[in-house]
Design an enzyme around this catalytic site. Structure first.
Site, PDB file in Angstrom:
ATOM      1  N   SER A 150      23.198  24.721  32.290  1.00 28.27           N
ATOM      2  CA  SER A 150      23.651  26.398  32.572  1.00 28.27           C
ATOM      3  C   SER A 150      25.234  25.977  33.214  1.00 28.27           C
ATOM      4  O   SER A 150      25.777  27.175  33.833  1.00 28.27           O
ATOM      5  CB  SER A 150      22.187  27.282  33.520  1.00 28.27           C
ATOM      6  OG  SER A 150      22.677  26.527  35.066  1.00 28.27           O
ATOM      7  N   ASN A 170      27.197  33.407  32.191  1.00 24.64           N
ATOM      8  CA  ASN A 170      26.809  33.202  33.623  1.00 24.64           C
ATOM      9  C   ASN A 170      28.306  33.434  34.305  1.00 24.64           C
ATOM     10  O   ASN A 170      28.732  34.120  35.229  1.00 24.64           O
ATOM     11  CB  ASN A 170      26.273  32.347  34.462  1.00 24.64           C
ATOM     12  CG  ASN A 170      24.841  32.207  33.988  1.00 24.64           C
ATOM     13  OD1 ASN A 170      23.800  33.176  34.144  1.00 24.64           O
ATOM     14  ND2 ASN A 170      24.143  30.713  34.082  1.00 24.64           N
ATOM     15  N   GLU A 227      23.181  29.691  24.667  1.00 26.04           N
ATOM     16  CA  GLU A 227      24.730  29.540  24.025  1.00 26.04           C
ATOM     17  C   GLU A 227      24.468  28.026  24.011  1.00 26.04           C
ATOM     18  O   GLU A 227      23.637  27.266  24.308  1.00 26.04           O
ATOM     19  CB  GLU A 227      24.752  29.458  25.108  1.00 26.04           C
ATOM     20  CG  GLU A 227      24.976  30.697  26.029  1.00 26.04           C
ATOM     21  CD  GLU A 227      25.361  30.932  27.686  1.00 26.04           C
ATOM     22  OE1 GLU A 227      26.576  31.715  28.420  1.00 26.04           O
ATOM     23  OE2 GLU A 227      25.403  29.915  27.988  1.00 26.04           O
ATOM     24  N   HIS A 282      22.105  26.352  25.804  1.00 23.05           N
ATOM     25  CA  HIS A 282      21.743  26.532  27.068  1.00 23.05           C
ATOM     26  C   HIS A 282      20.837  28.149  27.102  1.00 23.05           C
ATOM     27  O   HIS A 282      21.017  28.890  25.980  1.00 23.05           O
ATOM     28  CB  HIS A 282      22.586  27.572  27.751  1.00 23.05           C
ATOM     29  CG  HIS A 282      22.799  27.851  28.754  1.00 23.05           C
ATOM     30  ND1 HIS A 282      23.537  29.005  29.328  1.00 23.05           N
ATOM     31  CD2 HIS A 282      21.707  27.924  29.677  1.00 23.05           C
ATOM     32  CE1 HIS A 282      22.614  29.229  30.459  1.00 23.05           C
ATOM     33  NE2 HIS A 282      21.629  29.138  30.951  1.00 23.05           N
TER      34      HIS A 282
END
Length: 282
Positions: free
Chosen positions: A119, A190, A152, A140
């Protein structure tokens, strides 16, 4: 290339979740971890997760049996040799991932693709420790994997178009919605999410509103399922802080400065749900 068998390194929360997503979609899985106990726990988690889907009438008992039959478990990387893609889902630690990737890279046929479920760690850096940087990519997944639709797909500097196409096709077959992302700290989700959480801490520290009202504002005003401060408690305040520090270090931009209140709470050991106290008391 069409991926029929996926190897997964790590039978923990992310690993067994990815294994379940593959197995229910008709993809064969080889799930590897360091001990028999770890892989047994991973399979037990998949089994109980499938039981919940049966109760909700999403799948049948036969579907569960078929899915579990597609999951082979092992404690040896040798059993990954017949896969077309290996997904590394080990703990978020660069040195550990490098050690695993070097071992697996040496074993696998040159045609096998490798993906990391990281991540936060650079896909370009991880790819560079292998002999197949063009066949290395980031996948991800989001927790809980069986429920969350997003993947992702992160292209390192060296990732080939063919590798991207094969992994994109597999993600779609798993019932996921893939988005393609260039390699950069935090990728997309994120990169946006954690600074938003950090900003919520600044709003709290400035006394603009109570924690409860800040969260209510974002839930009701932005249609978010959970407020940013409650989400921080779920993620872990220490994790949020570490991510912000990575952004500040990597981008060198003061907009990524961690909120002093966030730093203070981490220093106090108030890390969220896992310690019984963060922004809220549990």
């Amino acid at each position: 290339m069409s991926i029929q068998t996926v190897g997964i390194i790590g039978a923990g929360t992310m690993g067994n979740g990815i294994a379940q997503a593959c197995a229910v979609s008709g993809v064969n899985v080889v799930m590897v971890d360091i001990s028999e106990a770890a892989v047994a726990k991973g399979v037990a988690t998949i089994s109980s997760s499938l039981d919940r889907l049966i109760k909700k009438e999403k799948i049948t008992e036969d579907d569960k049996a078929a899915a579990l039959a597609r999951v082979k478990v092992s404690t040896s990387y040798d059993d990954l040799k017949d896969t077309q893609l290996v997904i590394e889902a080990a703990t978020e630690n660069f040195e550990l991932k490098v050690k695993i990737l070097k071992q697996v890279d040496a074993l696998l046929d040159a045609s096998v693709l490798i993906a990391s479920n990281t991540s936060s760690i650079s896909i370009t850096k991880l790819a560079a420790v292998t002999t197949r940087a063009d066949r290395f990519i980031g996948m991800h997944f989001f927790n809980p994997v069986p429920m969350m639709a997003l993947v992702e797909i992160i292209r390192g500097l060296q990732t080939s178009d063919a590798t991207h196409a094969a992994v994109h096709e597999l993600s779609t077959r798993l019932g996921k919605t893939p988005i393609t992302v260039k390699n950069a700290p935090g990728f997309v989700v994120n990169r946006i999410l954690v600074p938003m959480i950090n900003e919520a801490f600044f709003v709290l520290a400035e006394g603009l509103a109570t924690a409860k009202d800040i969260d209510a504002g974002m839930v009701l005003g932005c249609n978010q399922p959970i407020g940013p401060l409650a989400l921080a408690d779920m993620i872990g305040l220490d994790v949020c802080l570490a991510v912000m520090e990575v952004y500040l270090n990597e981008y060198g931009d003061s907009k990524y400065r961690p909120c002093p209140l966030l730093k203070e709470m981490v220093a106090a050991g108030q890390l969220g749900r896992k310690t019984g106290r963060g922004v809220y008391v549990y």
